[in-house]
Design an enzyme around this catalytic site. Structure first.
Site, PDB file in Angstrom:
ATOM      1  N   GLN A   1       0.870  -1.179   0.000  1.00 16.56           N
ATOM      2  CA  GLN A   1       0.000   0.000   0.000  1.00 16.56           C
ATOM      3  C   GLN A   1       0.909   1.233   0.000  1.00 16.56           C
ATOM      4  O   GLN A   1       1.493   1.586   1.025  1.00 16.56           O
ATOM      5  CB  GLN A   1      -0.888  -0.009   1.242  1.00 16.56           C
ATOM      6  CG  GLN A   1      -1.679  -1.308   1.428  1.00 16.56           C
ATOM      7  CD  GLN A   1      -2.808  -1.469   0.434  1.00 16.56           C
ATOM      8  OE1 GLN A   1      -3.809  -0.757   0.492  1.00 16.56           O
ATOM      9  NE2 GLN A   1      -2.661  -2.415  -0.482  1.00 16.56           N
TER      10      GLN A   1
ATOM     11  N   ALA B   1     -11.676   2.674   4.288  1.00 15.56           N
ATOM     12  CA  ALA B   1     -10.673   1.811   3.672  1.00 15.56           C
ATOM     13  C   ALA B   1      -9.828   2.560   2.627  1.00 15.56           C
ATOM     14  O   ALA B   1     -10.040   3.741   2.354  1.00 15.56           O
ATOM     15  CB  ALA B   1     -11.366   0.609   3.044  1.00 15.56           C
ATOM     16  N   HIS B   2      -8.885   1.818   2.051  1.00 14.97           N
ATOM     17  CA  HIS B   2      -7.948   2.433   1.101  1.00 14.97           C
ATOM     18  C   HIS B   2      -8.646   2.943  -0.157  1.00 14.97           C
ATOM     19  O   HIS B   2      -9.612   2.367  -0.629  1.00 14.97           O
ATOM     20  CB  HIS B   2      -6.811   1.474   0.735  1.00 14.97           C
ATOM     21  CG  HIS B   2      -7.252   0.156   0.172  1.00 14.97           C
ATOM     22  ND1 HIS B   2      -6.412  -0.902  -0.002  1.00 14.97           N
ATOM     23  CD2 HIS B   2      -8.458  -0.288  -0.251  1.00 14.97           C
ATOM     24  CE1 HIS B   2      -7.046  -1.922  -0.523  1.00 14.97           C
ATOM     25  NE2 HIS B   2      -8.311  -1.572  -0.687  1.00 14.97           N
ATOM     26  N   ASN B   3      -8.127   4.065  -0.647  1.00 13.61           N
ATOM     27  CA  ASN B   3      -8.574   4.715  -1.899  1.00 13.61           C
ATOM     28  C   ASN B   3      -9.969   5.320  -1.823  1.00 13.61           C
ATOM     29  O   ASN B   3     -10.513   5.742  -2.853  1.00 13.61           O
ATOM     30  CB  ASN B   3      -8.535   3.741  -3.094  1.00 13.61           C
ATOM     31  CG  ASN B   3      -7.199   3.061  -3.257  1.00 13.61           C
ATOM     32  OD1 ASN B   3      -6.166   3.627  -2.915  1.00 13.61           O
ATOM     33  ND2 ASN B   3      -7.217   1.839  -3.758  1.00 13.61           N
TER      34      ASN B   3
END
Length: 352
Positions: free
Chosen positions: A215, A256-258
Site C-alpha cells: 500500500q 478503507a484504502h482509496n
C-alpha cells in the site's frame, strides 16, 4: 468531596447579547438583561440556563419551561411562561450551538490535557522535524523525522506523528492517536485513539495463502475535518485516500484504502466504507452504514442507519434497508410484509 467542574462558562451573557450574536428577535426587550451562564435541555432547564425548543413534538415543553431564556421558532413564542426571555430564531438548535461555542470554547475545541505550552521536555521530536512557534507538543508525544506541525496545533500526550507527515495550523491530535503517510490541512481535529494512514486491507491469493499487496498511497485530509475517537482511515494502495473539507466523522468508523469522501459530509459511528468508494459532497450516513467496495454515492444523498449498500446511490436520494434501496421502496416492502403477517395471523386464528 465536591463535584469537579469540567467546563466553566467563559463569561456571563445577557439575553440581549445572545439575540444580537445569533440574529434572533428578543420578543420582550424588557428582558434583555437576563443573565445566561449555562446551557441545558428544555426538559431540565435551570436558573441562568439557555434552552431551545424546536419541532412540533417538543411544543408541549414550552409551557413548563424553567429557564432564563429560550430559543424557539416564531410559532412557539407565545407559549413560554412569564419572565423567560424568548428569542425567536428560524433554526433554534443552530443558534443554541453557536452560543454554546461561545460559552464553553474548551468543549468545542479540545485544549491541552496537561496544561503545557510550547514543546514539553518529555516529548520526543526528531531534529529534522519542523514545529512552528505556537504549536503545543505535550509529554510523551512523538514527532518523526521530517514531519511538520503548524502553529496553534496541539499534539496531545502519547500521540505519534510519523515521518514526513504534514499537519496544518490550529488543529488537534488526541491522546494515543497515530498519524502516518498523511498530509493534513488546517483546523483539523483528530480525537484520541484514531489511526490515520495505516495499511489498507490489500491481499491477493497466493500459493500458500493470502499475500500482501503493498500500500504505497497516502491519506489527504483537507481543512476543517473532524475525525472521532478510534476511527481508522487507511492509506491508499496506489492512489490517495481523501477526506474533503468540512467533513465530520464520528467515533469507530472504518474508511478503507482509496476512498474519496467529498466536502461537508456527516458520517455517524460504526459505519464502514470499503475500498475505492467515492462519496460526493454533503452526504449524510446514519450509524452503522456499510458500503461495498467501488461504489459511488452521489452528492446530497442520505443513507439510513444500519443499511447495507451493494449498488450506487444517485445524487440527492434517500436510501435505506438491507440490501439498501430507495427509502420509499423499502418502506413499501416493510408495509407489505406486515400486511402478510397480519393476514396470516388472522387466517390461523392467531395461533401462529
Amino acid at each position: 468531596m465536591t463535584d469537579p467542574v469540567f467546563f466553566a462558562p467563559s463569561r456571563r451573557y445577557t439575553a440581549g447579547e445572545v439575540a444580537n450574536l445569533t440574529g434572533s428577535v428578543l420578543v420582550d426587550s424588557g428582558l434583555s438583561e437576563i443573565s445566561i451562564e449555562a446551557l441545558a435541555p428544555a426538559s431540565e432547564g435551570g436558573e441562568h440556563a439557555l434552552v431551545f425548543v424546536d419541532g412540533r413534538r417538543n411544543f408541549a415543553l414550552m409551557q413548563s419551561l424553567r429557564a432564563a431564556a429560550v430559543l424557539c421558532p416564531a410559532e412557539f413564542a407565545g407559549k413560554a411562561p412569564a419572565g423567560i426571555a424568548v428569542l425567536v430564531h428560524p433554526r433554534p438548535q443552530q443558534a443554541f450551538a453557536m452560543v454554546g461555542r461561545l460559552l464553553f470554547p474548551a468543549a468545542a475545541t479540545p485544549a491541552p490535557m496537561t496544561g503545557e505550552t510550547g514543546i514539553s521536555p518529555h516529548a520526543h521530536i526528531d531534529p529534522s522535524a519542523h514545529v512552528e512557534a505556537g504549536a503545543i507538543v505535550e509529554a510523551g508525544a512523538i514527532i518523526g523525522p521530517r514531519a511538520s506541525i503548524g502553529s496553534g496545533t496541539v499534539i496531545a500526550p502519547h500521540a505519534v506523528i510519523g515521518p514526513s507527515c504534514q499537519f496544518g495550523r490550529d488543529g488537534y491530535v488526541g491522546p494515543g492517536a497515530s498519524i502516518q503517510y498523511a498530509l493534513i490541512g488546517n483546523r483539523v481535529i483528530i480525537h484520541g485513539g484514531a489511526r490515520i494512514g495505516q495499511d489498507g486491507f490489500g491481499f491477493v491469493a497466493g500459493a500458500k495463502g493470502p499475500e500482501r499487496v503493498p500500500q504505497i498511497g497516502r491519506v489527504v485530509i483537507q481543512d476543517d475535518v473532524e475525525i472521532g475517537s478510534n476511527t481508522t482511515v487507511d492509506r491508499g494502495a496506489m492512489s490517495d485516500t481523501i477526506i474533503g473539507q468540512g467533513t465530520k466523522i464520528d467515533n469507530l468508523v472504518q474508511i478503507a484504502h482509496n476512498v474519496r469522501i467529498g466536502r461537508n459530509c456527516i458520517i455517524a459511528g460504526l459505519s464502514g466504507i470499503s475500498g475505492s468508494v467515492t462519496v460526493g459532497d454533503n452526504v449524510t450516513m446514519g450509524g452503522g452504514v456499510g458500503l461495498a467496495d467501488h461504489l459511488t454515492v452521489g452528492t446530497g444523498a442520505k443513507l439510513a442507519a444500519r443499511s447495507g449498500f451493494m449498488s450506487n446511490v444517485p445524487a440527492g436520494e434517500i436510501w435505506g434497508g438491507y440490501p439498501a434501496q430507495p427509502m420509499a421502496e423499502a418502506m413499501r416492502e416493510i408495509a407489505a410484509l406486515r400486511r402478510l403477517a397480519k393476514a396470516r395471523k388472522s387466517g390461523d386464528g392467531g395461533k401462529s
